[in-house]
Design a protein around this motif. Sequence first.
Motif, mmCIF file in Angstrom:
data_model
loop_
_atom_site.group_PDB
_atom_site.id
_atom_site.type_symbol
_atom_site.label_atom_id
_atom_site.label_comp_id
_atom_site.label_asym_id
_atom_site.label_seq_id
_atom_site.Cartn_x
_atom_site.Cartn_y
_atom_site.Cartn_z
ATOM 1 N N LEU A 103 39.814 43.314 47.629
ATOM 2 C CA LEU A 103 39.258 43.770 46.288
ATOM 3 C C LEU A 103 37.825 43.196 46.100
ATOM 4 C CD1 LEU A 103 39.396 44.389 43.265
ATOM 5 C CD2 LEU A 103 40.448 42.219 42.775
ATOM 6 N N GLY A 106 35.611 44.906 49.051
ATOM 7 C CA GLY A 106 35.442 46.267 48.950
ATOM 8 C C GLY A 106 34.433 46.767 47.771
ATOM 9 N N VAL A 107 34.527 45.939 46.783
ATOM 10 C CA VAL A 107 33.456 46.058 45.453
ATOM 11 C C VAL A 107 32.009 45.548 45.766
ATOM 12 C CG1 VAL A 107 33.108 45.682 43.286
ATOM 13 C CG2 VAL A 107 35.358 46.273 43.842
ATOM 14 N N ALA A 163 39.981 48.274 44.176
ATOM 15 C CA ALA A 163 38.463 48.298 44.498
ATOM 16 C C ALA A 163 38.089 49.755 44.452
ATOM 17 C CB ALA A 163 38.124 47.708 46.011
ATOM 18 N N GLN A 167 35.397 51.163 42.079
ATOM 19 C CA GLN A 167 34.127 51.907 42.751
ATOM 20 C C GLN A 167 34.019 53.397 42.170
ATOM 21 O OE1 GLN A 167 35.372 51.451 46.590
ATOM 22 N NE2 GLN A 167 34.130 49.963 47.013
ATOM 23 N N ILE A 180 33.310 40.447 38.964
ATOM 24 C CA ILE A 180 34.455 41.062 39.971
ATOM 25 C C ILE A 180 35.385 39.719 40.002
ATOM 26 C CG2 ILE A 180 35.007 41.715 42.213
ATOM 27 C CD1 ILE A 180 34.094 43.774 40.029
ATOM 28 N N ASN A 184 39.259 39.158 39.713
ATOM 29 C CA ASN A 184 40.283 38.939 40.588
ATOM 30 C C ASN A 184 41.054 37.829 40.007
ATOM 31 O OD1 ASN A 184 41.226 39.263 43.463
ATOM 32 N ND2 ASN A 184 41.026 36.947 43.192
#
Length: 243
Positions: A103, A106-107, A163, A167, A180, A184
């Motif tokens: 997560l 990826g972001v 993610a 996105q 972010i 999480n």
Amino acid sequence: MNRICKLCRAWLARLAYGSPLVLLLLAGTTALAYAHGVSDDDKSFIEGSAGINLIPYIYLGAKHMVTGYDHLLFLFGVIFFLYRLKDIGRYVTLFAVGHSTTLLFGVIANVHANPYLIDAVIGLSVVYKALDNLGAFRKVLGFEPNPRLAVLIFGFFHGFGLATKLQEMTLSRDGMVPNIIAFNVGVEIGQLIALSMILIAMTYWRRSPGFQRHALLANAVLMSAGFVLVGFQLSGYFFPTVA
């Protein structure tokens, strides 16, 4: 696709008669196909916000996990035959490490993947856990995959699924990293809340005389729910205008 889901649910409901927890699984089967959805209000807030907004993002993360049927069904399968809190904690921690890693990575690193394919793998994770609980791998293949490694690997995909949805929105670079991270943290809080509710329900169910009788059926329903998600996501990948 919705018509097929309704037919599957009607057929499985006949099989599940007499088991309330199994019926709860059935109730989420169609909704499972939309498990990573983000409401319009939440999307508007995320795309319109700038700067650090820790509390709202914690709330959004917790909300997403509590309403994320794919995550919950996978966790349900993971703890289905776990009776000691130490074992539950070990597996849930592996899952948390997995989805937190992908997560955030990826972001923040802007690593993209097709969301339909990622969610199809997430559906397969539900199928895998149901088959594992049924002892299918040992019976058919003669061996059992390492359950801890499997939970960690599938955790990576679950995190990547989160993610991909973030996105799809236009995220402000101003305060993105702390936001972010807060999201999480919210996911972890939501996971603890959902897991607590599942454990309470499982504890009462395990004490009932019908648990062993319905355990096989519950995992069959769990597997069917996973296949529904896989089918829906693959139809979205191959026929995007239809999905």
